[in-house]
Enzyme design. Structure first.
Site, mmCIF file in Angstrom:
data_model
loop_
_atom_site.group_PDB
_atom_site.id
_atom_site.type_symbol
_atom_site.label_atom_id
_atom_site.label_comp_id
_atom_site.label_asym_id
_atom_site.label_seq_id
_atom_site.Cartn_x
_atom_site.Cartn_y
_atom_site.Cartn_z
ATOM 1 C CE LYS A 231 -4.309 -1.900 1.466
ATOM 2 N NZ LYS A 231 -5.522 -1.992 2.566
ATOM 3 N NE ARG A 265 -7.751 -8.358 0.595
ATOM 4 C CZ ARG A 265 -7.410 -7.493 -0.517
ATOM 5 N NH1 ARG A 265 -6.626 -6.499 -0.197
ATOM 6 N NH2 ARG A 265 -8.353 -7.704 -1.516
#
Length: 290
Positions: A231, A265
């Site tokens: 991210k 995840r």
């Protein structure tokens, strides 16, 4: 003590994850069948490519494959229900007997409904079942796992100057309200997991605060998912482009695990599994607490 908050199990459709028996977290591998996801958009749109990627993740030790047909990166535009179904249903059909749990990453009630009928075991919803009909779709299924995520505003506007007085307290309050609502509706607690939503309406400072204090979320007594892989917060800290964020993503996964994460995840399954195998081995050699 962190241990008193830990849930014993997570029911995920055909699968039951027993946290008393396993030390390392459940690994949820990301499989985006989209043209525009921030990291792997366009790579796995064809069913054969998606299947091949899923097989690579399975051979590396993934526990859940999270299938997404619509990008929710900052600024992403929504797509139609039919387009999402056309992307995800063939992939689900091809993987339903693959031997690991399948998850559908969606906020659309009808996609949830059809994906569950097609064989997925879990619904992973960035809107925490706040869209019309989503709770009803869940109530039609008696055993699917549910991941409720916190997001400020929506994907189009969430990164426009996100603001909190206390990000930890506010995210926890939101997740407490959503989990309580589902339990009141009759959903068994052991089906529910929570996700504080790294990057979904949070600044770099908010994200770092959440990772540093990640163990706080375990106080809600649900399995906590950490979704930090590749991210922008990692890019801002390291200065690396999306595909060069593997090492820092793995480091973040280990940090989250050390702070109580039960589900990780990730895009990079082999590297994360190896790191968490080492983490698990180290846990077995810690001195007893007094």
């Amino acid at each position: 003590m962190l241990e008193q908050y830990q849930p014993a199990t997570w029911r995920c459709g055909r699968f039951l994850f027993d946290f008393a028996k396993r030390k390392r977290p459940v690994i949820m591998g990301i499989l985006n069948v989209t043209p525009d996801s921030f990291s792997d958009g366009g790579q796995f749109r064809a069913s054969k490519d998606a299947r091949a990627q899923a097989e690579r993740m399975i051979s590396s030790g993934v526990d859940i494959i999270d299938i997404g047909g619509e990008s929710t990166r900052p600024g992403a535009e929504p797509i139609s229900l039919q387009e999402e179904l056309d992307r995800v249903l063939p992939v689900i059909d091809g993987l339903k007997d693959c031997g690991v749990a399948l998850s559908i990453d969606t906020y659309k009630a009808e996609t949830m409904r059809q994906a569950l009928k097609a064989g997925v075991d879990c619904v992973n919803d960035i809107w925490a079942l706040r869209q019309v009909g989503a709770v009803d779709a869940i109530l039609e299924n008696s055993s699917c796992g549910i991941v409720l995520m916190h997001m400020q505003r929506d994907p189009q506007t969430m990164q426009f100057d996100p603001d909190y007085e206390d990000v930890i307290a506010e995210v926890m309050q939101f997740l407490r309200e959503r989990t309580d609502y589902l339990v009141q509706k009759g959903v068994n607690r052991d089906r529910i997991a929570i996700d504080p939503g790294f990057g979904f309406g949070k600044s770099l400072e908010h994200n770092l605060n959440m990772l540093s204090n990640f163990k706080s979320f375990s106080k809600l007594s649900y399995p906590v998912l950490a979704g930090i892989s590749r991210k922008s917060m990692i890019g801002k800290v390291t200065g690396k482009d999306t595909n060069d964020r593997v090492a820092a993503s793995v480091a973040a996964a280990v940090m989250a695990t050390d702070r109580g994460a039960k589900i990780i995840r990730v895009h990079d399954v082999p590297e994360t599994v190896d790191a968490l195998k080492l983490w698990e081995a180290i846990q077995q050699h810690q001195l007893p607490k007094h």
